[in-house]
Write a protein that holds these residues in place. Structure first.
Motif, PDB file in Angstrom:
ATOM      1  N   ALA A  15       0.826  -1.195  -0.171  1.00 27.31           N
ATOM      2  CA  ALA A  15      -0.007  -0.089  -0.601  1.00 27.31           C
ATOM      3  C   ALA A  15       0.752   1.009   0.020  1.00 27.31           C
ATOM      4  O   ALA A  15       2.147   1.497   0.193  1.00 27.31           O
ATOM      5  N   LYS A  16       0.239   2.245  -0.474  1.00 26.33           N
ATOM      6  CA  LYS A  16       1.168   3.828  -0.133  1.00 26.33           C
ATOM      7  C   LYS A  16       0.800   3.858   1.320  1.00 26.33           C
ATOM      8  O   LYS A  16      -0.510   4.127   1.885  1.00 26.33           O
ATOM      9  N   LYS A  17       1.855   5.322   1.368  1.00 20.73           N
ATOM     10  CA  LYS A  17       1.589   6.161   2.724  1.00 20.73           C
ATOM     11  C   LYS A  17       0.300   7.093   2.360  1.00 20.73           C
ATOM     12  O   LYS A  17       0.212   6.949   1.351  1.00 20.73           O
ATOM     13  N   GLY A  18      -0.348   6.136   3.530  1.00 16.81           N
ATOM     14  CA  GLY A  18      -1.815   7.232   4.029  1.00 16.81           C
ATOM     15  C   GLY A  18      -2.977   6.525   3.163  1.00 16.81           C
ATOM     16  O   GLY A  18      -4.219   7.345   3.547  1.00 16.81           O
ATOM     17  N   GLU A  19      -3.011   5.399   1.948  1.00 18.18           N
ATOM     18  CA  GLU A  19      -3.629   5.139   1.697  1.00 18.18           C
ATOM     19  C   GLU A  19      -4.517   4.206   2.387  1.00 18.18           C
ATOM     20  O   GLU A  19      -3.824   3.527   3.677  1.00 18.18           O
ATOM     21  N   ALA A  82      -2.206   2.954   5.900  1.00 21.00           N
ATOM     22  CA  ALA A  82      -1.541   2.177   5.955  1.00 21.00           C
ATOM     23  C   ALA A  82      -0.349   3.171   6.234  1.00 21.00           C
ATOM     24  O   ALA A  82      -0.448   4.666   6.156  1.00 21.00           O
ATOM     25  N   SER A  83       0.265   2.705   8.056  1.00 27.69           N
ATOM     26  CA  SER A  83       0.901   3.826   8.360  1.00 27.69           C
ATOM     27  C   SER A  83       2.270   3.063   7.953  1.00 27.69           C
ATOM     28  O   SER A  83       3.461   4.647   7.395  1.00 27.69           O
ATOM     29  N   ALA A  84       2.829   2.280   8.143  1.00 25.75           N
ATOM     30  CA  ALA A  84       3.943   1.908   7.807  1.00 25.75           C
ATOM     31  C   ALA A  84       4.165   0.199   7.378  1.00 25.75           C
ATOM     32  O   ALA A  84       3.318  -0.033   7.907  1.00 25.75           O
ATOM     33  N   SER A  85       5.362   0.008   6.628  1.00 29.11           N
ATOM     34  CA  SER A  85       5.670  -1.554   6.481  1.00 29.11           C
ATOM     35  C   SER A  85       5.149  -2.483   8.575  1.00 29.11           C
ATOM     36  O   SER A  85       6.236  -2.191   9.036  1.00 29.11           O
ATOM     37  N   GLY A  86       4.557  -3.573   8.014  1.00 29.54           N
ATOM     38  CA  GLY A  86       5.231  -4.095   9.040  1.00 29.54           C
ATOM     39  C   GLY A  86       3.695  -5.447   8.978  1.00 29.54           C
ATOM     40  O   GLY A  86       4.114  -6.307   8.259  1.00 29.54           O
ATOM     41  N   LYS A  87       3.661  -5.749  10.911  1.00 31.94           N
ATOM     42  CA  LYS A  87       2.395  -6.808  11.001  1.00 31.94           C
ATOM     43  C   LYS A  87       1.099  -6.048  11.012  1.00 31.94           C
ATOM     44  O   LYS A  87       0.770  -5.704  11.784  1.00 31.94           O
ATOM     45  N   ILE A  88       0.211  -7.143   9.820  1.00 29.40           N
ATOM     46  CA  ILE A  88      -1.091  -6.359  10.380  1.00 29.40           C
ATOM     47  C   ILE A  88      -1.773  -7.689  10.758  1.00 29.40           C
ATOM     48  O   ILE A  88      -1.428  -9.094  10.840  1.00 29.40           O
ATOM     49  N   LYS A  89      -1.810  -8.426  12.544  1.00 30.76           N
ATOM     50  CA  LYS A  89      -2.687  -8.538  13.146  1.00 30.76           C
ATOM     51  C   LYS A  89      -4.026  -8.842  13.401  1.00 30.76           C
ATOM     52  O   LYS A  89      -4.934  -7.710  14.201  1.00 30.76           O
ATOM     53  N   THR A 103      -1.805 -14.006  11.210  1.00 36.92           N
ATOM     54  CA  THR A 103      -0.483 -11.997  11.176  1.00 36.92           C
ATOM     55  C   THR A 103      -0.603 -12.274   9.726  1.00 36.92           C
ATOM     56  O   THR A 103      -0.099 -13.220   8.727  1.00 36.92           O
ATOM     57  N   HIS A 104      -0.357 -10.992   8.621  1.00 35.01           N
ATOM     58  CA  HIS A 104      -0.115  -9.998   7.587  1.00 35.01           C
ATOM     59  C   HIS A 104       0.868  -9.433   7.405  1.00 35.01           C
ATOM     60  O   HIS A 104       0.308  -8.692   8.241  1.00 35.01           O
ATOM     61  N   ASP A 105       1.584  -9.635   6.483  1.00 35.51           N
ATOM     62  CA  ASP A 105       2.579  -8.656   5.996  1.00 35.51           C
ATOM     63  C   ASP A 105       2.810  -7.898   5.461  1.00 35.51           C
ATOM     64  O   ASP A 105       1.931  -8.188   3.817  1.00 35.51           O
ATOM     65  N   ILE A 106       2.851  -6.527   5.362  1.00 31.35           N
ATOM     66  CA  ILE A 106       2.540  -5.107   3.670  1.00 31.35           C
ATOM     67  C   ILE A 106       3.661  -4.856   4.411  1.00 31.35           C
ATOM     68  O   ILE A 106       4.005  -3.942   5.016  1.00 31.35           O
ATOM     69  N   VAL A 107       4.112  -4.658   2.871  1.00 33.20           N
ATOM     70  CA  VAL A 107       4.634  -3.116   2.491  1.00 33.20           C
ATOM     71  C   VAL A 107       4.555  -1.947   2.083  1.00 33.20           C
ATOM     72  O   VAL A 107       3.209  -1.831   1.885  1.00 33.20           O
ATOM     73  N   VAL A 108       4.749  -0.893   3.649  1.00 30.60           N
ATOM     74  CA  VAL A 108       4.528   0.240   2.884  1.00 30.60           C
ATOM     75  C   VAL A 108       5.162   1.373   2.122  1.00 30.60           C
ATOM     76  O   VAL A 108       6.626   1.396   2.685  1.00 30.60           O
TER      77      VAL A 108
END
Lengths: 109, 154
Positions: A15-19, A82-89, A103-108
């Motif tokens: 996701a883009k930052k802030g999206e 979408a704030s920062a790359s990391g983990k959505i739990k 836990t889902h890994d997301i790249v921002v």
């Protein structure tokens, strides 16, 4: 804890930052309401998931208290910034003490 | 709160509202008791409040195909900033054995004040959606949903 095989999600990988992204998640669970009877007419004991939370890098996004009118195999749809790359739990608790995590890994970017 | 407590209060409310002589009016009295019980549960969730109309929209079909698994959504018009956001969304179903369906607690990190899930409906009834904003205002929307096949027993 490993991802629960009872959980299915639809969450973007990037996701883009802030999206604002949509998160959809479903847990396989009977959500036994306590209102049903078995073939012999005996009440089936109640056992429901009564709490759900979503965090993003450990910061709370949304949480919920559920009661017996939430359907079986509860489906949740909601949004997150979408704030920062990391983990959505995602975590579900049922009233018999079972805990289901995903836990889902997301790249921002 | 336990289901048992809710059911026993329902009986008391039903008895009080209907009275011993109003047996012919029982269906109407029952709906009124359902509404009064739901009012009380709403106060337990949100304290004393006067709900305003607007801002919150309940998305649910007027006729449920199945009372067991009915899609329901709540959308609130909110910027979802730290200064002005929706803190809570409560869904209550007046005619269910226990009217509180779900309480969702949002944060500015939610980004958009919208939740979607699926619910059970025991019978034809009024479903309410409340939204509590960060300034403490309570907003409400409601809709009657016709149910031909109830979803709580079986």
């Amino acid at each position: 804890m490993a991802n629960s095989d009872r959980v299915k999600v639809r969450i973007p990988a990037k996701a883009k930052k802030g999206e604002i992204i949509e998160i959809k998640a479903q847990l396989s669970h009977d959500m036994e309401s306590g209102q049903r009877k078995d073939a012999d007419g005996k009440s089936i004991p109640r056992r429901i998931v009564n709490k759900f939370t979503c965090t993003w890098n450990n910061e709370p996004v949304i949480s919920a208290d559920w009661h017996q009118a939430v359907s079986a195999n509860p489906l949740s749809g909601f949004f997150a910034v979408a704030s920062a790359s990391g983990k959505i739990k995602l975590t579900w608790w049922d009233e018999a003490g079972a805990v289901f995590e995903y836990t889902h890994d997301i790249v921002v970017e | 709160m336990s289901t048992q407590a809710a059911l026993s209060r329902r009986r008391i409310l039903a008895a009080g509202a209907a009275g011993a002589t109003a047996i012919a009016l029982a269906p109407f009295a029952s709906a009124r008791a359902d509404s009064m019980e739901t009012d009380e549960l709403a106060r337990q969730l949100m304290g004393r409040f006067t709900a305003k109309e607007g801002k919150v929209r309940l998305k649910i079909k007027e006729t449920a195909e199945s009372g067991a698994n009915e899609p329901v959504g709540v959308v609130v018009d909110s910027p979802m900033t730290p200064a002005d956001h929706v803190k809570a969304i409560h869904i209550l179903a007046e005619g269910n054995p226990y009217p509180v369906v779900a309480s969702w607690y949002l944060t500015p990190r939610s980004g958009r004040a919208e939740v979607n899930f699926r619910m059970r409906l025991a019978k034809t009834q009024v479903v309410r959606a409340y939204a509590v904003t960060s300034d403490g205002t309570v907003w409400m929307d409601k809709q009657e949903v016709k149910v031909t096949l109830g979803g709580c027993g079986g």
